[in-house]
Design an enzyme around this catalytic site. Structure first.
Site, mmCIF file in Angstrom:
data_model
loop_
_atom_site.group_PDB
_atom_site.id
_atom_site.type_symbol
_atom_site.label_atom_id
_atom_site.label_comp_id
_atom_site.label_asym_id
_atom_site.label_seq_id
_atom_site.Cartn_x
_atom_site.Cartn_y
_atom_site.Cartn_z
ATOM 1 N N HIS A 1 92.216 -14.221 -0.725
ATOM 2 C CA HIS A 1 91.073 -13.379 -0.318
ATOM 3 C C HIS A 1 91.486 -11.919 -0.129
ATOM 4 O O HIS A 1 90.840 -11.192 0.634
ATOM 5 C CB HIS A 1 90.409 -13.896 0.970
ATOM 6 C CG HIS A 1 90.177 -15.371 0.987
ATOM 7 N ND1 HIS A 1 89.004 -15.952 0.568
ATOM 8 C CD2 HIS A 1 90.995 -16.405 1.337
ATOM 9 C CE1 HIS A 1 89.093 -17.264 0.673
ATOM 10 N NE2 HIS A 1 90.298 -17.575 1.129
ATOM 11 N N GLU B 1 93.244 0.660 -16.105
ATOM 12 C CA GLU B 1 91.774 0.615 -16.117
ATOM 13 C C GLU B 1 91.251 0.322 -17.520
ATOM 14 O O GLU B 1 90.252 -0.387 -17.690
ATOM 15 C CB GLU B 1 91.205 1.941 -15.592
ATOM 16 C CG GLU B 1 91.429 2.098 -14.086
ATOM 17 C CD GLU B 1 91.226 3.523 -13.594
ATOM 18 O OE1 GLU B 1 90.457 4.281 -14.213
ATOM 19 O OE2 GLU B 1 91.856 3.889 -12.580
#
Ligand code: ARG
Length: 462
Positions: free
Chosen positions: A161, A295
């Site tokens: 998480h 990216e």
């Protein structure tokens, strides 16, 4: 009667020329010219077989093969004029063959159709390209292994998480990616193995009345055997879809890696440095160093998925056998190959230039009570049930939080209060290195296990 279009192969049948708009949309030469080598190899194998079977005259076959080789040289030397009016790579080559050797070129297309021709070419191309992708994956794996070898004692927090979970070795983290890329390597191998049947000789869809030898052409082209059903042979594009799926999975792994790198390189997290050659600046903010390389890996994944989706949708409505819809198969496959190749090369460069911020990694691993599970395990080993020990450990974390201390900063007296089974050997439990080395299970983050796995991949990917 109107004049028929003499130039066209089917000129004998049509009463009108093909309209400009249809010619433009029907022509695929700008895309499928990439298949020229496979097309020529397929034609040479076919022609050799026709002569061997005495379907065409040996002299003619030699003339045809010589012409085909000349065409290959012309294309390789940028001397070939691809023509839209000749529709696709198959007809462009055939037309040129007529120019070079004259009417004997007309014997080449005996006992075949463009339907079996195109899928043979495409299978050969997918096979070749899968091997190229495998080569790039292998290089990437080697780069991961090199970085892992330098970091077999670098400690970092492992996350679930995106919250600190348990301390792990950085090498272990890197080897997790190696596992993903190993599976990708195998997926491309499966793609290669699954396409290993030769469709050539299936004709338009029904097979042929000539005494052809499909085992001969299969061997000549490097296929294991001929396909078993001529209808399926010309209708099948599963191999292209498998290639796109293997590519999509690989792209997904690369994208997860890219995302990870972006987060770790952020000023907020600051766990790694990327070398400058993989960064770009800002047009306005002079201080910026942005991870555009990562990216772009992430960003380009979208169209790789798109290409898979697109071909699945193209194929889903097609009864058997060949339809022109299937000509749309190549653009996406070529684009996926190009894009995935770039992404793999970028990732390789990125990994090569990554420097871990070891201090920050260690500090981050100390934060977030990452040894709380180890403390519970300690109590279990003293005889408590895990559920009971879990509660006790949570109690200790609450105390540490209140005191604004890490678990290893608590004094023994505080820890001792938690349970009477606690002895003064407890404090070592909160040491990160100790915690890691307790993870001795196969595939765990313990140093021994990590070294064992490193050795294993190094052997597999020499
Ligand atoms: N360029 C075509 C393709 O890629 C070749 C097959 C043409 N076959 C036909 N029946 N029109 O699909």
């Amino acid at each position: 009667m109107k004049k028929t279009k003499k130039n066209s192969i089917w000129g004998g049948r049509m009463q009108q020329d093909v309209s400009n708009i249809l010619q433009a949309v029907n022509s695929s030469i700008d895309i499928d010219k990439r298949l020229f080598q496979e097309d020529i190899a397929g034609s040479i194998a076919h022609c050799t077989m026709l002569a061997k079977q005495k379907i065409i005259d040996k002299k003619k076959s030699q003339k045809i093969i010589k012409g085909l080789k000349k065409i290959e040289t012309e294309i390789l030397n940028n001397k070939f004029k691809f023509q839209i009016k000749n529709e696709d790579i198959h007809l462009n080559i055939e037309k040129r063959l007529f120019e070079i050797i004259g009417l004997d070129a007309g014997y080449l297309h005996t006992a075949r159709s463009r339907n079996d021709q195109v899928t043979t070419d495409f299978k050969l191309w997918v096979k070749k390209s899968s091997k190229e992708i495998q080569y790039l994956i292998k290089n990437l794996i080697k780069e991961f292994v090199r970085l892992a070898e330098k970091n077999t004692s670098t400690i970092m927090p492992g996350f679930t998480h995106l919250k600190n979970a348990q301390p792990v070795l950085f090498a272990h983290y890197l080897l997790a990616y190696v596992e993903m890329f190993k599976r990708d390597y195998q997926k491309f191998q499966n793609t290669i193995n699954n396409l290993n049947q030769n469709p050539l000789g299936s004709g338009a869809l029904a097979g042929t009345s000539y005494n052809i030898d499909r085992h001969f052409t299969s061997k000549a082209l490097g296929f294991k055997e001929p396909t078993s059903n001529s209808i399926d042979s010309v209708a099948d594009r599963d191999y292209a879809i498998e290639f796109l799926f293997a590519s999509s999975l690989c792209a997904m792994h690369l994208s997860r890696l890219a995302e990870e790198i972006i987060i770790w390189n952020s000023d907020l997290v600051n766990l790694i440095n990327i070398e400058d050659s993989m960064l770009t600046g800002s047009s306005m903010m002079p201080q910026k160093k942005n991870p555009d390389s990562a990216e772009l890996i992430r960003g380009k994944t979208g169209k790789i998925y798109g290409n898979l989706n697109s071909l699945l949708i193209t194929m889903k409505g097609l009864p058997l056998s060949y339809f022109k819809d299937m000509q749309e198969d190549k653009a996406g496959v070529f684009d996926t190959f190009d894009t995935l190749s770039i992404n793999l090369k970028l990732a390789c460069q990125l990994i090569k230039g990554i420097k871990p911020n070891k201090d920050n990694m260690y500090k981050a691993a100390q934060a977030g009570y990452t040894t709380a599970t180890d403390f519970a395990d300690y109590l279990v080993k003293k005889g408590m049930s895990f559920r009971e020990a879990y509660k006790k450990s949570a109690q200790l974390v609450n105390i540490a939080e209140k005191q604004k201390k890490r678990l290893d900063e608590l004094d023994f007296k505080t820890v001792e209060q938690i349970d009477k089974s606690i002895k003064n050997d407890v404090m070592k439990i909160f040491d990160l290195k100790y915690s890691i080395n307790q993870k001795k299970s196969y595939g765990g983050t313990g140093t021994k296990s990590v070294l064992q796995m490193l050795k294993k991949v190094k052997k597999e990917f020499k």
